[in-house]
Design a protein around this motif. Structure first.
Motif, PDB file in Angstrom:
ATOM      1  N   ILE A 153      -7.350  -1.361   6.905  1.00 41.84           N
ATOM      2  CA  ILE A 153      -8.080   0.028   6.618  1.00 41.84           C
ATOM      3  C   ILE A 153      -7.328   1.694   7.252  1.00 41.84           C
ATOM      4  CG2 ILE A 153     -10.381   1.268   6.606  1.00 41.84           C
ATOM      5  CD1 ILE A 153     -11.627  -0.914   6.002  1.00 41.84           C
ATOM      6  N   PHE A 154      -7.691   1.301   9.011  1.00 39.96           N
ATOM      7  CA  PHE A 154      -6.584   2.747   9.605  1.00 39.96           C
ATOM      8  C   PHE A 154      -5.575   2.890   8.819  1.00 39.96           C
ATOM      9  CE2 PHE A 154      -4.096   4.441  12.917  1.00 39.96           C
ATOM     10  CZ  PHE A 154      -5.128   5.013  13.256  1.00 39.96           C
ATOM     11  N   SER A 155      -4.193   1.747   9.034  1.00 39.78           N
ATOM     12  CA  SER A 155      -3.177   1.637   7.799  1.00 39.78           C
ATOM     13  C   SER A 155      -2.998   2.480   6.628  1.00 39.78           C
ATOM     14  CB  SER A 155      -2.502   0.623   7.942  1.00 39.78           C
ATOM     15  OG  SER A 155      -2.349  -0.113   9.248  1.00 39.78           O
ATOM     16  N   VAL A 156      -4.059   2.081   5.782  1.00 41.36           N
ATOM     17  CA  VAL A 156      -3.774   2.961   4.691  1.00 41.36           C
ATOM     18  C   VAL A 156      -4.229   4.276   4.515  1.00 41.36           C
ATOM     19  CG1 VAL A 156      -4.778   2.529   2.454  1.00 41.36           C
ATOM     20  CG2 VAL A 156      -4.101   0.641   3.573  1.00 41.36           C
ATOM     21  N   LEU A 157      -5.334   4.191   5.425  1.00 44.25           N
ATOM     22  CA  LEU A 157      -5.968   5.897   5.393  1.00 44.25           C
ATOM     23  C   LEU A 157      -4.830   6.725   6.868  1.00 44.25           C
ATOM     24  CD1 LEU A 157      -9.345   5.261   7.136  1.00 44.25           C
ATOM     25  CD2 LEU A 157      -9.018   6.967   5.156  1.00 44.25           C
ATOM     26  N   ALA A 200       0.483  -1.264  -0.277  1.00 42.35           N
ATOM     27  CA  ALA A 200      -0.466   0.050   0.082  1.00 42.35           C
ATOM     28  C   ALA A 200       0.606   1.370  -0.179  1.00 42.35           C
ATOM     29  CB  ALA A 200      -1.361  -0.105   0.880  1.00 42.35           C
ATOM     30  N   SER A 201       2.045   1.068   0.609  1.00 42.61           N
ATOM     31  CA  SER A 201       3.088   2.685   0.902  1.00 42.61           C
ATOM     32  C   SER A 201       3.554   2.494  -0.258  1.00 42.61           C
ATOM     33  CB  SER A 201       3.826   2.227   2.078  1.00 42.61           C
ATOM     34  OG  SER A 201       3.998   1.621   3.008  1.00 42.61           O
ATOM     35  N   ILE A 202       3.936   1.574  -0.667  1.00 40.14           N
ATOM     36  CA  ILE A 202       4.494   1.412  -2.631  1.00 40.14           C
ATOM     37  C   ILE A 202       3.246   1.720  -3.248  1.00 40.14           C
ATOM     38  CG2 ILE A 202       5.463   0.310  -4.439  1.00 40.14           C
ATOM     39  CD1 ILE A 202       6.826  -1.937  -2.420  1.00 40.14           C
ATOM     40  N   VAL A 203       2.346   1.746  -3.231  1.00 37.82           N
ATOM     41  CA  VAL A 203       1.253   2.241  -4.591  1.00 37.82           C
ATOM     42  C   VAL A 203       1.148   3.912  -3.813  1.00 37.82           C
ATOM     43  CG1 VAL A 203      -1.303   1.840  -5.512  1.00 37.82           C
ATOM     44  CG2 VAL A 203       0.508  -0.494  -4.780  1.00 37.82           C
ATOM     45  N   ILE A 204       0.914   4.243  -3.142  1.00 40.20           N
ATOM     46  CA  ILE A 204       0.670   5.715  -3.095  1.00 40.20           C
ATOM     47  C   ILE A 204       1.593   6.012  -2.255  1.00 40.20           C
ATOM     48  CG2 ILE A 204       0.109   7.476  -0.701  1.00 40.20           C
ATOM     49  CD1 ILE A 204      -1.577   4.359   0.286  1.00 40.20           C
ATOM     50  N   PHE A 205       2.928   5.963  -2.596  1.00 40.70           N
ATOM     51  CA  PHE A 205       4.074   7.038  -2.372  1.00 40.70           C
ATOM     52  C   PHE A 205       4.720   7.323  -3.911  1.00 40.70           C
ATOM     53  CE2 PHE A 205       3.510   6.775   1.883  1.00 40.70           C
ATOM     54  CZ  PHE A 205       2.567   7.983   2.132  1.00 40.70           C
ATOM     55  N   THR A 206       4.263   6.152  -4.772  1.00 42.36           N
ATOM     56  CA  THR A 206       5.433   5.560  -5.658  1.00 42.36           C
ATOM     57  C   THR A 206       4.608   6.193  -7.007  1.00 42.36           C
ATOM     58  OG1 THR A 206       6.528   3.880  -5.129  1.00 42.36           O
ATOM     59  CG2 THR A 206       6.933   4.140  -7.520  1.00 42.36           C
ATOM     60  N   ARG A 207       5.027   7.804  -7.178  1.00 38.94           N
ATOM     61  CA  ARG A 207       5.275   8.724  -8.713  1.00 38.94           C
ATOM     62  C   ARG A 207       5.339   8.159  -9.701  1.00 38.94           C
ATOM     63  NH1 ARG A 207       2.857  13.521  -7.088  1.00 38.94           N
ATOM     64  NH2 ARG A 207       3.212  14.426  -9.842  1.00 38.94           N
ATOM     65  N   GLN A 208       4.254   7.436 -10.579  1.00 37.13           N
ATOM     66  CA  GLN A 208       4.718   7.794 -12.190  1.00 37.13           C
ATOM     67  C   GLN A 208       4.715   8.572 -12.916  1.00 37.13           C
ATOM     68  OE1 GLN A 208       4.470   4.098 -13.098  1.00 37.13           O
ATOM     69  NE2 GLN A 208       3.840   4.116 -10.372  1.00 37.13           N
ATOM     70  N   ALA A 261      -2.915  10.813   5.007  1.00 35.34           N
ATOM     71  CA  ALA A 261      -2.974  11.678   6.109  1.00 35.34           C
ATOM     72  C   ALA A 261      -1.674  12.646   6.387  1.00 35.34           C
ATOM     73  CB  ALA A 261      -3.463  10.992   7.608  1.00 35.34           C
ATOM     74  N   THR A 262      -0.372  11.909   5.792  1.00 39.46           N
ATOM     75  CA  THR A 262       0.736  12.231   6.421  1.00 39.46           C
ATOM     76  C   THR A 262       0.746  13.716   5.530  1.00 39.46           C
ATOM     77  OG1 THR A 262       1.494  10.728   3.966  1.00 39.46           O
ATOM     78  CG2 THR A 262       1.870   9.840   6.085  1.00 39.46           C
TER      79      THR A 262
END
Lengths: 160, 68
Positions: free
Chosen positions: B5-9, A8-16, B13-14
């Motif tokens: 879900i909490f972790s993804v949210l 999830a971190s990779i998907v959210i923070f990796t900018r394409q 929020a960062t």
């Protein structure tokens, strides 16, 4: 669980970042810059264009711009257009820089909002794009190195 | 599941914001350097060494053992 979190971190923070690369056509749009200025690369169709993104606070730009002026004067008659886009958030700094270095042969545009830089996916300062007569990107340069000057001149001459 | 879900949210929020290469003008100012005045820093280090016998800890040679 740990792996899901990592994914999830990779998907959210990796900018394409889709960087412009050799062989691609340049964006055809007209960039509306500050103070009513506009930049349209497609209007140079039929000419070889050296597009340079720079800023007054960028150390290597102090060496690259005088060299670009030299190139602009040397190949002007053969149809090379050197377009220097200033990305200072305060354009006054860029204007002062141009005045101090006496860069009169360059076509300078001021883009304090970085609209054109965004479109060309500028990822370092300075960044340059060499565009051929058909509007295709022939070289993308990140930074400025003295050792690359010769090779670049050969490339420009080959396109003219 | 609720933890996921909490972790993804939390990730959303960062307060992270990307600074583009052309937006680094302020970061490039001399006053933003880690050591804006190396000469002044060296003087300070010399003073500490002379007055307190303390040395090092500034990323330079010497570990504070007083044996330099």
């Amino acid at each position: 669980m740990r792996y899901i979190f990592l994914l999830a971190s990779i998907v959210i923070f990796t900018r394409q970042a889709v960087a412009i690369s050799e062989g691609q056509s340049v964006p055809a749009q007209i960039f509306s810059l500050a103070n009513g200025d506009a930049l349209s690369i497609s209007k140079f169709q039929g000419q070889v264009v050296y597009l340079d993104f720079w800023a007054s606070w960028c150390g290597p730009c102090k060496r690259s711009l005088p060299w670009l002026q030299e190139i602009a004067e040397r190949f002007k008659e053969r149809g090379l257009r050197v377009v220097a886009v200033n990305l200072d958030q305060n354009s006054v700094d860029g204007q002062k820089f141009i005045r101090e270095l006496g860069l009169k042969a360059l076509e300078v545009h001021f883009d304090p909002d970085g609209v054109s830089a965004e479109a060309f996916s500028v990822d370092s300062m300075p960044s340059s794009v060499l565009i051929d007569k058909s509007g295709k990107v022939r070289a993308v340069l990140h930074g400025f190195r003295e050792s690359e000057k010769e090779e670049l001149v050969t490339k420009i001459e080959g396109l003219l | 599941m609720s933890r996921l879900i909490f972790s993804v949210l939390i990730l959303f929020a960062t307060g992270c914001a990307e600074v583009k290469p052309w937006q680094r003008g302020n970061l490039a100012r001399p006053s933003m350097a880690f050591d804006p005045d190396p000469l002044e820093s060296k003087m300070q280090q010399h003073l500490y060494q002379s007055k307190e016998g303390g040395f090092g800890g500034y990323g330079i040679g010497g570990g504070g053992c007083g044996c330099s």
